[in-house]
Design a protein around this motif. Sequence first.
Motif, PDB file in Angstrom:
ATOM      1  N   LEU A 124       0.840  -1.195   0.000  1.00 20.06           N
ATOM      2  CA  LEU A 124       0.000   0.000   0.000  1.00 20.06           C
ATOM      3  C   LEU A 124       0.877   1.248   0.000  1.00 20.06           C
ATOM      4  O   LEU A 124       2.062   1.189   0.332  1.00 20.06           O
ATOM      5  CB  LEU A 124      -0.918   0.001   1.224  1.00 20.06           C
ATOM      6  N   ASP A 125       0.240   2.378  -0.326  1.00 16.19           N
ATOM      7  CA  ASP A 125       1.016   3.623  -0.309  1.00 16.19           C
ATOM      8  C   ASP A 125       1.157   4.187   1.097  1.00 16.19           C
ATOM      9  O   ASP A 125       1.948   5.109   1.318  1.00 16.19           O
ATOM     10  CB  ASP A 125       0.399   4.661  -1.254  1.00 16.19           C
ATOM     11  N   GLY A 126       0.374   3.652   2.044  1.00  9.55           N
ATOM     12  CA  GLY A 126       0.514   4.059   3.439  1.00  9.55           C
ATOM     13  C   GLY A 126      -0.111   5.394   3.771  1.00  9.55           C
ATOM     14  O   GLY A 126       0.120   5.928   4.870  1.00  9.55           O
ATOM     15  N   ASP A 130      -6.180   6.510   3.338  1.00  6.34           N
ATOM     16  CA  ASP A 130      -6.417   5.182   2.764  1.00  6.34           C
ATOM     17  C   ASP A 130      -6.481   4.118   3.856  1.00  6.34           C
ATOM     18  O   ASP A 130      -7.343   3.239   3.825  1.00  6.34           O
ATOM     19  CB  ASP A 130      -5.315   4.848   1.762  1.00  6.34           C
ATOM     20  N   LEU A 131      -5.593   4.201   4.834  1.00  9.09           N
ATOM     21  CA  LEU A 131      -5.589   3.229   5.924  1.00  9.09           C
ATOM     22  C   LEU A 131      -6.870   3.338   6.751  1.00  9.09           C
ATOM     23  O   LEU A 131      -7.448   2.310   7.145  1.00  9.09           O
ATOM     24  CB  LEU A 131      -4.365   3.447   6.818  1.00  9.09           C
ATOM     25  N   ARG A 132      -7.324   4.567   6.997  1.00  2.65           N
ATOM     26  CA  ARG A 132      -8.569   4.733   7.749  1.00  2.65           C
ATOM     27  C   ARG A 132      -9.758   4.202   6.966  1.00  2.65           C
ATOM     28  O   ARG A 132     -10.671   3.585   7.536  1.00  2.65           O
ATOM     29  CB  ARG A 132      -8.772   6.213   8.093  1.00  2.65           C
ATOM     30  N   ALA A 133      -9.754   4.440   5.659  1.00  4.69           N
ATOM     31  CA  ALA A 133     -10.858   3.949   4.825  1.00  4.69           C
ATOM     32  C   ALA A 133     -10.903   2.418   4.815  1.00  4.69           C
ATOM     33  O   ALA A 133     -11.985   1.825   4.870  1.00  4.69           O
ATOM     34  CB  ALA A 133     -10.711   4.487   3.409  1.00  4.69           C
ATOM     35  N   VAL A 234       5.245  -4.124   4.074  1.00  8.94           N
ATOM     36  CA  VAL A 234       5.739  -3.363   2.925  1.00  8.94           C
ATOM     37  C   VAL A 234       4.717  -2.285   2.584  1.00  8.94           C
ATOM     38  O   VAL A 234       3.576  -2.589   2.223  1.00  8.94           O
ATOM     39  CB  VAL A 234       5.973  -4.274   1.712  1.00  8.94           C
ATOM     40  N   ARG A 235       5.141  -1.026   2.707  1.00 11.82           N
ATOM     41  CA  ARG A 235       4.284   0.094   2.337  1.00 11.82           C
ATOM     42  C   ARG A 235       5.096   1.101   1.530  1.00 11.82           C
ATOM     43  O   ARG A 235       6.166   1.509   1.956  1.00 11.82           O
ATOM     44  CB  ARG A 235       3.694   0.772   3.581  1.00 11.82           C
ATOM     45  N   LYS A 236       4.570   1.412   0.369  1.00 16.50           N
ATOM     46  CA  LYS A 236       5.227   2.345  -0.546  1.00 16.50           C
ATOM     47  C   LYS A 236       6.621   1.849  -0.927  1.00 16.50           C
ATOM     48  O   LYS A 236       7.570   2.618  -1.068  1.00 16.50           O
ATOM     49  CB  LYS A 236       5.307   3.742   0.067  1.00 16.50           C
TER      50      LYS A 236
END
Length: 345
Positions: A124-126, A130-133, A234-236
């Motif tokens: 994910l892009d972190g 986006d994380l809250r969604a 793994v993020r971004k």
Amino acid sequence: SDSSSGAAAAAAPAGGGAAAPSEWVRTTLFLLSQTSSFSGSFTTTTRGSQSAGAGPNNPIIERTTSKSKINMAPSSGGGSREGYALSIEGLSDMVKDQQRGFLSAYDGPDGLATALGSHAHNGLDGAPDDLRARTAKYGRNYVEPPPIKTYLELIWEGLEDNTIKALLICAAISILLLPAEKASHRLTASIEGMAIFLTVFVVLNLQATIEYTKAKEFRRQQLELESDAEFSVVRKGAIVRVSPKDIVVGDVVRVAVGDIVPADGVLLEGTDVKMDESALTGEPILVHKTAKVADDPFVLSGTNVMTGSGKFLVVAVGINSVQGRILAAVIQSTGGAGATNGEAP
């Protein structure tokens, strides 16, 4: 065949000679039109018979008149994605039931990662939004444990012991029979009954105190272990260490020997990954995992990595994971009232 012969004979010239080329063309076109009419009526009948059960959740599947081929509606993936929704229930059931057709519909684990807005290599892009969604849509990776029994509940449980019941009955009988005793014996009889009541009172409170203290200490140690645990995510394109409570659907998590899988997922890549699933299945046999859909790419939460290392795509968290479902069933069967996806303390 008789009708065909008749049509050919009607088209032939009266002199008995060979039919002119134009007459043969007209005859061939006539036969083809009859065949097309029959084929069209068959297709119409098939679609009409299906329309009775058609609806928003049961779309009509068009079938051709060929012997075995079934033409499904085209999709962007390697197969039809109908019935394989990226919902909480769909993703959770995919792992629980090991639905390989689900993965095949999305071109395998890598394609599923793309469909979830993630990336098999970069994750994910972190972004916080986006994380809250994702947390709001798929839930948080936390199952609230059942509440600790209160002191009075532990006292009540102690009263259900048969020995305690027998002592209380004896003490009550001893007190009720006091009027029948001689005046000189009443004091001794009353002391016996009160001594039994006092003994039961002390035993119940001592047992409840010990159990309550042990439960609180166990809960404290459990919370400490959970707060100290971290996983490589793994993020971004970079590896970051996060708490298991902060893992969301779409994350790419790296695991190695000794790790306990924090969520349900599908293996993206791995080297000689073998899992101990005895905590969930009761079978002590190590299960080999690969990223191939035809093998076993499904990773279950709560299982131990015994050999190898790899990374997997998170598809179900918290109460929607296999371990979460089991914990929820245990809590419900024992009369607990723990929240399913509540905020962690």
